[in-house]
Design an enzyme around this catalytic site. Sequence first.
Site, PDB file in Angstrom:
ATOM      1  N   LYS A 140     -17.344   2.202  -3.392  1.00 24.84           N
ATOM      2  CA  LYS A 140     -16.527   3.184  -4.109  1.00 24.84           C
ATOM      3  C   LYS A 140     -17.420   3.831  -5.143  1.00 24.84           C
ATOM      4  O   LYS A 140     -18.386   3.216  -5.615  1.00 24.84           O
ATOM      5  CB  LYS A 140     -15.339   2.492  -4.798  1.00 24.84           C
ATOM      6  CG  LYS A 140     -14.181   3.415  -5.050  1.00 24.84           C
ATOM      7  CD  LYS A 140     -13.279   3.574  -3.836  1.00 24.84           C
ATOM      8  CE  LYS A 140     -12.223   4.636  -4.089  1.00 24.84           C
ATOM      9  NZ  LYS A 140     -11.207   4.653  -3.006  1.00 24.84           N
ATOM     10  N   ASP A 180     -10.950  10.634  -3.045  1.00 20.47           N
ATOM     11  CA  ASP A 180      -9.979   9.742  -3.679  1.00 20.47           C
ATOM     12  C   ASP A 180      -9.333  10.594  -4.771  1.00 20.47           C
ATOM     13  O   ASP A 180      -9.348  11.839  -4.671  1.00 20.47           O
ATOM     14  CB  ASP A 180     -10.673   8.490  -4.239  1.00 20.47           C
ATOM     15  CG  ASP A 180      -9.689   7.406  -4.700  1.00 20.47           C
ATOM     16  OD1 ASP A 180      -9.115   6.725  -3.839  1.00 20.47           O
ATOM     17  OD2 ASP A 180      -9.460   7.267  -5.928  1.00 20.47           O
TER      18      ASP A 180
HETATM   19  P1  NDP Z   1      -4.872  12.904  -5.764  1.00 20.99           P
HETATM   20  O1  NDP Z   1      -5.864  13.198  -6.803  1.00 20.99           O
HETATM   21  O2  NDP Z   1      -4.708  13.842  -4.643  1.00 20.99           O
HETATM   22  O3  NDP Z   1      -3.436  12.682  -6.419  1.00 20.99           O
HETATM   23  C1  NDP Z   1      -3.245  11.704  -7.391  1.00 20.99           C
HETATM   24  C2  NDP Z   1      -1.809  11.765  -7.882  1.00 20.99           C
HETATM   25  O4  NDP Z   1      -1.560  10.634  -8.699  1.00 20.99           O
HETATM   26  C3  NDP Z   1      -1.505  12.982  -8.756  1.00 20.99           C
HETATM   27  O5  NDP Z   1      -0.176  13.345  -8.621  1.00 20.99           O
HETATM   28  C4  NDP Z   1      -1.813  12.449 -10.143  1.00 20.99           C
HETATM   29  O6  NDP Z   1      -1.138  13.126 -11.194  1.00 20.99           O
HETATM   30  C5  NDP Z   1      -1.277  11.049 -10.038  1.00 20.99           C
HETATM   31  N1  NDP Z   1      -1.992  10.191 -10.998  1.00 20.99           N
HETATM   32  C6  NDP Z   1      -3.323   9.987 -11.072  1.00 20.99           C
HETATM   33  N2  NDP Z   1      -3.622   9.179 -12.091  1.00 20.99           N
HETATM   34  C7  NDP Z   1      -2.447   8.880 -12.664  1.00 20.99           C
HETATM   35  C8  NDP Z   1      -2.070   8.086 -13.779  1.00 20.99           C
HETATM   36  N3  NDP Z   1      -2.986   7.445 -14.499  1.00 20.99           N
HETATM   37  N4  NDP Z   1      -0.744   7.983 -14.063  1.00 20.99           N
HETATM   38  C9  NDP Z   1       0.192   8.634 -13.327  1.00 20.99           C
HETATM   39  N5  NDP Z   1      -0.103   9.419 -12.283  1.00 20.99           N
HETATM   40  C10 NDP Z   1      -1.391   9.526 -11.953  1.00 20.99           C
HETATM   41  O7  NDP Z   1      -5.242  11.430  -5.234  1.00 20.99           O
HETATM   42  P2  NDP Z   1      -4.826  10.724  -3.859  1.00 20.99           P
HETATM   43  O8  NDP Z   1      -3.465  11.150  -3.474  1.00 20.99           O
HETATM   44  O9  NDP Z   1      -5.951  10.876  -2.927  1.00 20.99           O
HETATM   45  O10 NDP Z   1      -4.813   9.181  -4.309  1.00 20.99           O
HETATM   46  C11 NDP Z   1      -3.634   8.539  -4.795  1.00 20.99           C
HETATM   47  C12 NDP Z   1      -3.801   7.041  -4.672  1.00 20.99           C
HETATM   48  O11 NDP Z   1      -4.010   6.698  -3.280  1.00 20.99           O
HETATM   49  C13 NDP Z   1      -4.993   6.434  -5.421  1.00 20.99           C
HETATM   50  O12 NDP Z   1      -4.650   5.134  -5.853  1.00 20.99           O
HETATM   51  C14 NDP Z   1      -6.059   6.332  -4.328  1.00 20.99           C
HETATM   52  O13 NDP Z   1      -7.040   5.353  -4.634  1.00 20.99           O
HETATM   53  C15 NDP Z   1      -5.191   5.921  -3.151  1.00 20.99           C
HETATM   54  N6  NDP Z   1      -5.772   6.150  -1.841  1.00 20.99           N
HETATM   55  C16 NDP Z   1      -6.149   7.414  -1.461  1.00 20.99           C
HETATM   56  C17 NDP Z   1      -6.655   7.627  -0.193  1.00 20.99           C
HETATM   57  C18 NDP Z   1      -6.972   8.974   0.319  1.00 20.99           C
HETATM   58  O14 NDP Z   1      -7.220   9.099   1.531  1.00 20.99           O
HETATM   59  N7  NDP Z   1      -6.943  10.017  -0.491  1.00 20.99           N
HETATM   60  C19 NDP Z   1      -6.904   6.493   0.726  1.00 20.99           C
HETATM   61  C20 NDP Z   1      -6.382   5.220   0.259  1.00 20.99           C
HETATM   62  C21 NDP Z   1      -5.877   5.076  -0.991  1.00 20.99           C
HETATM   63  P3  NDP Z   1      -1.978  14.027 -12.231  1.00 20.99           P
HETATM   64  O15 NDP Z   1      -2.204  15.311 -11.516  1.00 20.99           O
HETATM   65  O16 NDP Z   1      -1.090  14.141 -13.424  1.00 20.99           O
HETATM   66  O17 NDP Z   1      -3.254  13.289 -12.520  1.00 20.99           O
END
Ligand code: NDP
Length: 460
Positions: A140, A180
């Site tokens: 990562k 991510d």
């Molecule tokens: P994105 O950046 O596309 O979206 C993240 C979302 O989560 C946004 O809505 C963001 O809101 C919110 N968020 C982020 N940090 C926080 C926080 N501290 N508190 C509340 N809301 C938060 O990321 P992904 O959708 O790609 O990833 C989401 C999760 O899925 C993560 O845990 C990631 O590790 C996991 N994941 C992702 C994969 C992928 O293929 N993308 C694969 C496997 C797991 P805001 O805009 O306000 O920050």
Amino acid sequence: MTLAAPESIGGAAALEQQIDGFMMRMAAQSPGETEFHQAVHEVVKSVMPLVQSKRAYREAKVLDRMVVPERVIMFRVVWADDAGQVQVNRGYRVQMSSLIGPYKGGLRFHPSVNLGVLKFLAFEQVFKNSLTTLPMGGAKGGSDFDPKGRSDAEVMRFCQAFMSELYRHIGPDTDVPAGDIGVGGREIGFLFGQYKRLTQRFNGTLTGKNVFWGGSNLRPEATGYGCVYFAGDMLSTRGESPKGKTALVSGSGNVAQYTVEKLNNLGAKVITMSDSDGTIVDADGINNDKLAWVLELKNVRRGRIREYVDHFKGAKYLAGKRPWGLPCDLAFPSATQNEIDEDDARQLVKNGCYCVSEGANMPSRPEAVEVFLNAKILYGPGKAANAGGVAVSGLEMNQNSGCMKRSRDDVDAQLRAIMHSIHENCVKYGQQNGFVNYVLGANTAGFVKVADAMVHQGYM
Ligand code: NDP
């Protein structure tokens, strides 16, 4: 320093002692890395009995080795913002394990990124990748850079500066990063462009590429779709399906978006999405037309989820709140780590939620996990439930090395098959007095392959 005890000892109390002792020594070696400690503790609780019962694992000190990354790369990233001001960020790549394939795992750009967060994510990634059955090690990386509010030109300059150091540590057979939090298609494009410029190579070093230049069909959808397939498999153990169920989804990024889409397509009703500022509640359901508007809001205009209620008048905005206080059948935490605490978990169970499928990595705090397990609901931990993203990344690597492209239907069929086999492995290894403990199942199934490879490959 040796972390695991050299000899097996029996009894539940003795086992507790072994786990506590291991954790104390491990925490002392990585002070302040709380998320990493949390992730390790969860795995060690599941696998310590197995490690203690197997001489080869004890002698090879598999646990001691697994909690130390093979390599950590830390670097300075210097770039200029639109006003010409110099900006300085920290860049990282944690190469945790290459035992079963090249290092593989996403890059996260978020102000909360630090070494402990990335070690937790890399550690989880090792077992997740093992569960997919594809040949991928675990890694990562990322930066404390915050893309929010930055222009496209600033994001591009940051990505170019970040890749100017990272490129020498990655490659199609050594380490293959993906996206991510904060790293989507736009960022992967800028990173790949700079990688290509520096190396003069067009190859499969990054996944999540645009489908027109080397990306796989269905990669953007894969994590969300896979998470819903996993929930479907869990529900099928009770003769049920997502159809007609009410679901809560957190987040509004990549994973959340395609979780909502797949739930809609399977006949469920999703009533929430969120971001770090608050939650929108739409009792009529966020159908695919409304979701298309959300995709434009988040991916093109890069707006905030609260704007939803200005556009869809029946919906409510809960400022500063997470979705977990609402009644539902299914919950899909898809935002970030530790977004469900013990009270949230109790509230979910009390309000009728009986299936939690984690799109995010480690979204439930340990006390929340205990609540789910004690209530014997269907609880799919992230390393199993969200493995669809990296699985399709694995297929993207495969397509790139073979200079070929699979159709959407073909990738979807493979994704379904992989999620199904992960579910079967969790059921096989997670049996506990007639109840399937998916945490135990995922940790054990993921661990065994990595531990065996460690024994086979000698000291490294
Ligand atoms: P994105 O950046 O596309 O979206 C993240 C979302 O989560 C946004 O809505 C963001 O809101 C919110 N968020 C982020 N940090 C926080 C926080 N501290 N508190 C509340 N809301 C938060 O990321 P992904 O959708 O790609 O990833 C989401 C999760 O899925 C993560 O845990 C990631 O590790 C996991 N994941 C992702 C994969 C992928 O293929 N993308 C694969 C496997 C797991 P805001 O805009 O306000 O920050």
